[in-house]
Design an enzyme around this catalytic site. Structure first.
Site, PDB file in Angstrom:
ATOM      1  N   ARG A  23      -6.629  -9.723   1.913  1.00  0.00           N
ATOM      2  CA  ARG A  23      -6.042 -10.668   2.869  1.00  0.00           C
ATOM      3  C   ARG A  23      -7.077 -11.145   3.871  1.00  0.00           C
ATOM      4  O   ARG A  23      -7.083 -12.305   4.278  1.00  0.00           O
ATOM      5  CB  ARG A  23      -4.895  -9.987   3.633  1.00  0.00           C
ATOM      6  CG  ARG A  23      -3.807  -9.419   2.765  1.00  0.00           C
ATOM      7  CD  ARG A  23      -2.846  -8.596   3.622  1.00  0.00           C
ATOM      8  NE  ARG A  23      -2.065  -7.683   2.806  1.00  0.00           N
ATOM      9  CZ  ARG A  23      -1.283  -6.741   3.301  1.00  0.00           C
ATOM     10  NH1 ARG A  23      -1.200  -6.579   4.607  1.00  0.00           N
ATOM     11  NH2 ARG A  23      -0.598  -5.957   2.504  1.00  0.00           N
ATOM     12  N   VAL A  38       0.099  -9.075   7.160  1.00  0.00           N
ATOM     13  CA  VAL A  38      -0.762  -8.691   8.272  1.00  0.00           C
ATOM     14  C   VAL A  38      -2.232  -8.784   7.876  1.00  0.00           C
ATOM     15  O   VAL A  38      -2.634  -8.322   6.804  1.00  0.00           O
ATOM     16  CB  VAL A  38      -0.441  -7.261   8.739  1.00  0.00           C
ATOM     17  CG1 VAL A  38      -1.427  -6.798   9.810  1.00  0.00           C
ATOM     18  CG2 VAL A  38       0.988  -7.191   9.271  1.00  0.00           C
ATOM     19  N   TRP A  85       0.838  -1.203   0.000  1.00  0.00           N
ATOM     20  CA  TRP A  85       0.000   0.000   0.000  1.00  0.00           C
ATOM     21  C   TRP A  85       0.874   1.253   0.000  1.00  0.00           C
ATOM     22  O   TRP A  85       0.623   2.206  -0.739  1.00  0.00           O
ATOM     23  CB  TRP A  85      -0.946  -0.035   1.188  1.00  0.00           C
ATOM     24  CG  TRP A  85      -1.999   1.030   1.307  1.00  0.00           C
ATOM     25  CD1 TRP A  85      -2.481   1.549   2.460  1.00  0.00           C
ATOM     26  CD2 TRP A  85      -2.754   1.673   0.254  1.00  0.00           C
ATOM     27  NE1 TRP A  85      -3.463   2.483   2.205  1.00  0.00           N
ATOM     28  CE2 TRP A  85      -3.651   2.573   0.854  1.00  0.00           C
ATOM     29  CE3 TRP A  85      -2.731   1.576  -1.134  1.00  0.00           C
ATOM     30  CZ2 TRP A  85      -4.522   3.384   0.121  1.00  0.00           C
ATOM     31  CZ3 TRP A  85      -3.606   2.384  -1.873  1.00  0.00           C
ATOM     32  CH2 TRP A  85      -4.481   3.267  -1.238  1.00  0.00           C
ATOM     33  N   LYS A 121     -14.725  -2.896   8.613  1.00  0.00           N
ATOM     34  CA  LYS A 121     -15.017  -3.642   7.381  1.00  0.00           C
ATOM     35  C   LYS A 121     -14.099  -4.850   7.231  1.00  0.00           C
ATOM     36  O   LYS A 121     -14.461  -5.841   6.584  1.00  0.00           O
ATOM     37  CB  LYS A 121     -14.941  -2.727   6.159  1.00  0.00           C
ATOM     38  CG  LYS A 121     -13.595  -2.032   5.949  1.00  0.00           C
ATOM     39  CD  LYS A 121     -12.612  -2.818   5.114  1.00  0.00           C
ATOM     40  CE  LYS A 121     -11.270  -2.129   5.044  1.00  0.00           C
ATOM     41  NZ  LYS A 121     -10.289  -2.848   4.204  1.00  0.00           N
ATOM     42  N   THR A 178      -9.518   0.627  -2.337  1.00  0.00           N
ATOM     43  CA  THR A 178      -8.227   0.893  -2.981  1.00  0.00           C
ATOM     44  C   THR A 178      -7.220  -0.221  -2.698  1.00  0.00           C
ATOM     45  O   THR A 178      -6.240  -0.008  -1.968  1.00  0.00           O
ATOM     46  CB  THR A 178      -7.655   2.229  -2.475  1.00  0.00           C
ATOM     47  OG1 THR A 178      -7.725   2.244  -1.030  1.00  0.00           O
ATOM     48  CG2 THR A 178      -8.424   3.409  -3.023  1.00  0.00           C
TER      49      THR A 178
END
Length: 335
Positions: free
Chosen positions: A256, A280, A11, A192, A139
């Site tokens: 993930r 993670v 990210w 979420k 995103t």
């Protein structure tokens, strides 16, 4: 602008590439020296297949270099936000825009990520006047790095600062919106991930699209219910950080949390699933805080509670789904 990126995971590097392509002066830092060495030598991120990184991204092992910027983006896992804030505290100057692109709630304090940053900078005696904001939306890094169109929301109580952040990120592949409801955006981003675990468990159990749609719809209902109890704005949860991010995290092959849930639904423990994923899983780290917030604000979070019992207490996914289906009947309008 000169923009420092704290965190060189997928990210962080996807955002670095976006901002560098927008002609900003971008410098990315990682606490892992080998990560910086690899990025410098290859110009690629191993977990962003097919993505070509701009040559004008600078990389550093010195956090002071990255922190000496007009805008600082926190893109480390939520569990490292506090320690990273401590590291940069001496380099904050007046007017710095600090943006959290991490999603989570600290389990012992129940603070969101921007609040964790503010709390730590205060403890470190920072006297500079800075601005805090959150960045969220549908995103996934893998698609942002490839320039696939999407939208993001920049949330800051100061709308002028929100617009400056939105302007920095916007291009033909990224449409940025603004929001002043920082807490709502951050609660959406943390919660979420738990619902995405539930959607993944649904997949792993071999259940269908109907049940996944049910979990997503009732999931946003319980996120909204919690957010309203905390003083957030309802429309935030119908926006990019709410339903937008929820949809992509519950359905994408890049998620993930979704993948972890799928492995758990297939019978693996959380520990086995997280090892297989190798990165993670933020939904797991949000569970304790979510249950504490539920109790603190006296708000029912049945899906979140079911996921908690599966992962933390060993309840079987089949029993957890049954417990959701036999709850007392109620009006949908009551949520």
């Amino acid at each position: 602008m000169k923009i420092g990126i704290l965190g060189a995971g997928t990210w962080g590097i996807a955002l670095a590439a976006l901002l560098a392509n927008n002609n900003h002066d971008v410098i990315a830092w990682s606490a892992l020296p080998d990560e910086i060495d690899e990025l410098k030598s290859t110009g690629k991120h191993k977990n962003l297949p097919g993505a070509t990184l701009p040559d004008n991204i600078n990389y550093t092992k010195d956090i002071e270099e990255a922190a000496d910027s007009e805008m600082i983006l926190f893109v480390v896992p939520s569990s490292f936000i506090r320690s990273t804030a401590r590291k940069i505290s001496r380099y904050i100057h007046d007017g710095t825009i600090i943006v959290s692109a991490a999603k989570g709630v600290e389990s012992d304090t129940l603070l969101t990520m921007t609040d964790v940053i503010e709390d730590e900078l205060s403890k470190c005696g920072v006297s500079a006047k800075y601005h805090l904001a959150a960045l969220s939306g549908p995103t996934h890094a893998e698609e942002v790095a490839l320039g696939i169109p999407t939208s993001i929301v920049a949330a800051c109580e100061n709308e002028e600062i929100s617009m400056r952040i939105a302007d920095a990120f916007s291009n033909s592949c990224m449409r940025a919106y603004t929001n002043t409801d920082v807490l709502g955006v951050e609660i959406s981003g943390a919660m979420k991930n738990i619902i995405a675990l539930a959607a993944g468990i649904n997949n792993g159990m071999g259940l269908g699209d109907n049940s996944k749609a049910m979990l997503m719809t009732r999931g946003i209902a319980e996120i909204t219910r919690l957010g309203l109890a905390m003083g957030c704005k309802r429309r935030t949860f119908m926006g990019l950080a709410g339903i937008g991010d929820l949809i992509v995290t519950c359905t994408s092959r890049h998620s993930r949390n979704n993948r972890c849930g799928e492995l758990i639904g297939m019978g693996k423990s959380y520990e086995e699933a997280s090892r297989e994923i190798g990165m993670v899983v933020e939904g797991y780290h949000a569970l304790e805080a979510a249950m504490a917030l539920s109790q603190k604000h006296d708000v029912e979070l049945p899906i979140t509670e079911a996921v908690y019992k599966i992962i933390k207490n060993g309840l079987s996914p089949k029993e957890a789904m049954l417990s959701l289906m036999v709850r007392d009947l109620k009006s949908e309008l009551d949520t």
